[in-house]
Design an enzyme around this catalytic site. Structure first.
Site, PDB file in Angstrom:
ATOM      1  N   CYS A   1     -14.755   3.466 -27.754  1.00  0.00           N
ATOM      2  CA  CYS A   1     -16.076   4.085 -27.818  1.00  0.00           C
ATOM      3  C   CYS A   1     -16.685   4.226 -26.429  1.00  0.00           C
ATOM      4  O   CYS A   1     -17.679   3.570 -26.093  1.00  0.00           O
ATOM      5  CB  CYS A   1     -16.975   3.246 -28.721  1.00  0.00           C
ATOM      6  SG  CYS A   1     -16.213   3.035 -30.326  1.00  0.00           S
ATOM      7  N   GLU A   2     -16.059   5.011 -25.609  1.00  0.00           N
ATOM      8  CA  GLU A   2     -16.531   5.318 -24.259  1.00  0.00           C
ATOM      9  C   GLU A   2     -16.038   6.718 -23.934  1.00  0.00           C
ATOM     10  O   GLU A   2     -14.870   7.026 -24.179  1.00  0.00           O
ATOM     11  CB  GLU A   2     -15.881   4.395 -23.201  1.00  0.00           C
ATOM     12  CG  GLU A   2     -16.141   2.928 -23.336  1.00  0.00           C
ATOM     13  CD  GLU A   2     -17.404   2.456 -22.637  1.00  0.00           C
ATOM     14  OE1 GLU A   2     -17.969   3.221 -21.828  1.00  0.00           O
ATOM     15  OE2 GLU A   2     -17.818   1.334 -22.934  1.00  0.00           O
TER      16      GLU A   2
ATOM     17  N   GLY B   1       0.761  -1.240   0.000  1.00  0.00           N
ATOM     18  CA  GLY B   1       0.000   0.000   0.000  1.00  0.00           C
ATOM     19  C   GLY B   1       0.790   1.288   0.000  1.00  0.00           C
ATOM     20  O   GLY B   1       0.192   2.361  -0.068  1.00  0.00           O
TER      21      GLY B   1
HETATM   22  C1  LIG Z   1      -3.210  -5.120  -3.775  1.00  0.00           C
HETATM   23  C2  LIG Z   1      -2.643  -5.720  -2.557  1.00  0.00           C
HETATM   24  C3  LIG Z   1      -1.329  -5.442  -2.177  1.00  0.00           C
HETATM   25  C4  LIG Z   1      -0.453  -4.473  -2.923  1.00  0.00           C
HETATM   26  O1  LIG Z   1      -0.869  -3.171  -2.794  1.00  0.00           O
HETATM   27  P1  LIG Z   1       0.028  -1.977  -3.378  1.00  0.00           P
HETATM   28  O2  LIG Z   1      -0.761  -0.775  -3.087  1.00  0.00           O
HETATM   29  O3  LIG Z   1       0.190  -2.224  -4.831  1.00  0.00           O
HETATM   30  O4  LIG Z   1       1.331  -2.018  -2.661  1.00  0.00           O
HETATM   31  C5  LIG Z   1      -0.835  -6.086  -1.062  1.00  0.00           C
HETATM   32  N1  LIG Z   1      -1.598  -6.957  -0.350  1.00  0.00           N
HETATM   33  C6  LIG Z   1      -2.860  -7.252  -0.679  1.00  0.00           C
HETATM   34  C7  LIG Z   1      -3.633  -8.211   0.124  1.00  0.00           C
HETATM   35  C8  LIG Z   1      -3.433  -6.635  -1.793  1.00  0.00           C
HETATM   36  O5  LIG Z   1      -4.705  -6.916  -2.120  1.00  0.00           O
END
Ligand SMILES: *Cc1c(COP(=O)(O)O)cnc(C)c1O
Length: 418
Positions: free
Chosen positions: A343-344, A239
């Protein structure tokens, strides 16, 4: 930090002119930098080197085989969310003992496949899934290693579609139910509790939500300990955000500085699941201008890439920088919508964006397209998907062929009754 830069007025990927790739491989084409990919993995490894850890790259951000293979050679594990990702991870060299498996809808077939391969752990998202895993493992004469994905109810302060750690989300088990379901897991015969997992969202630009969520998780870990349930792996998810425009996301070091002190005296292995922060700024999408079109009160730059190739602007209103492949000295600026051929009306890469004046045949680069770019691409409007290229130093190689027309109808069949 990435390795896309101008030499005089020409955009380079490391030491290769992007124009050369565009002309030789054609457009649209994704271009990834080996040096950037490597650098980002090392940034995580260095930041967390003082505690036992596994970097489980989140495959869904970009699941190209060459990229997975590179990361496996660097010692990474994988965070997967489907049987298909498990297949890819193993196929390209990731060791099953470094694979963690999340997702709210694991099918019985997928669970069986993962048990057969002996993955590190299932990040279980519901009590029903836990029972399902127990049953399947029992039938196979196995014990399934599990962590519960705990939803800590922390607002990650990001886009609602990529926020996952609030009570209202479908992900994980509410933290107040944590103890109850860990007890349930303990009483099942064919699962073994090994960890706890959380992932609160994507494109986070602050460290605080990570830290707050981890603190809540650690309270749970302590409660579990008192009940004789010992946690070996704490998986804090992915994340970490990237700079698309002017965001200032934390560096892995900033995260480590806050996370390591919380974990230091605990006998655990940390798992991280970065996706975007590793591949996002390591890739760009090169596209060619087809037409300029003056609407009544808008100007459109129509390019040969579409929302089927890169859907982030369409679904999240995401911002991507647009840069010319060749800068023209003293050229005029225009304000335009950069749009694709689909086409959107949602088929756009930028709206009312000031860019260098372009004409038909010019190439432009859509920056920060390495994550959730190709991996979210489709064949919508029957468009073959683009090629992918990896650059290393002064060399480049195609790492996924451009699809052809035959790829569009692969698997289709005309029934006898027609
Ligand atoms: C999508 C996801 C990630 C990666 O998230 P990023 O924002 O790309 O780092 C990690 N763990 C889980 C469970 C996810 O669904």
């Amino acid at each position: 930090m990435n390795h896309f830069h101008y030499v005089k007025d020409e955009l380079y990927a490391e030491d290769v002119p992007v124009l050369k790739i565009a002309q030789e491989v054609n457009t649209p084409v994704y271009v990834y930098s080996h040096a950037t990919l490597t650098r980002h993995v090392i940034a995580y490894q260095d930041a967390f080197k003082d505690i036992p850890h596994i970097i489980c790259y989140a495959l869904k951000a970009n699941s190209n085989g060459a990229i997975i293979n590179l990361f496996s050679k660097m010692g990474c594990g994988a965070d997967i969310v489907s049987g298909g990702e498990l297949f890819r991870a193993i196929k390209w060299g990731i060791k099953p003992k470094n694979i963690v498996y999340a997702g709210v809808g694991k099918t019985p077939e997928e669970i069986e496949y993962a048990l057969k391969k002996n993955i590190l752990m299932f990040n279980v998202e519901s009590p029903e899934e836990l029972i399902q895993i127990d049953e399947i493992a029992g039938k196979m004469g196995k014990t399934a290693p599990v962590a519960l994905r705990i939803n800590p109810d922390i607002d990650p302060q990001t886009h609602p579609y990529i926020s996952t750690g609030l009570k209202k989300h479908k992900f994980g088990i509410a933290i107040e139910d944590g103890i109850k379901y860990y007890r349930m897991a303990r009483d099942l015969r064919h699962v073994r509790i090994v960890g706890v997992h959380k992932h609160i969202g994507s494109q986070l630009t602050k460290v605080e939500p990570f830290v707050d969520a981890l603190k809540r998780i650690l309270l749970l870990v302590d409660d579990l300990h008192k009940e004789g349930i010992h946690i070996r792996f704490i998986d804090i998810g992915g994340g970490v955000g990237i700079t698309y425009n002017d965001e200032e996301p934390p560096h892995p070091k900033d995260l480590a500085k806050r996370v390591i002190p919380l974990l230091k005296d605990r006998n655990i292995t940390l798992i991280l699941e970065p996706g975007r922060s590793i591949v996002g700024n390591a890739g760009i999408l090169i596209t060619k201008v087809l037409y300029l079109k003056k609407g009544v009160d808008k100007q459109f730059v129509i390019v040969d890439a579409g929302m089927n190739d890169l859907i982030r602007p369409s679904i999240y209103g995401a911002y991507h920088k647009i840069q010319p492949v060749i800068k023209k000295d003293g050229s005029h600026k225009i304000v335009a919508d950069i749009v694709g051929p689909i086409c959107e009306s949602g088929d756009f890469f930028a709206k009312d964006r000031e860019i260098q004046g372009v004409k038909s045949g010019d190439y432009i680069a859509i920056m920060s397209a390495g994550a959730y770019g190709f991996s979210m691409s489709s064949n919508y409007n029957s468009r073959p998907r683009p090629a992918e290229v990896m650059v290393k130093g002064n060399e480049y190689a195609i790492i996924r062929k451009r699809e052809g027309l035959k790829d569009l109808i692969r698997g289709e069949m005309i029934p006898k009754f027609l």
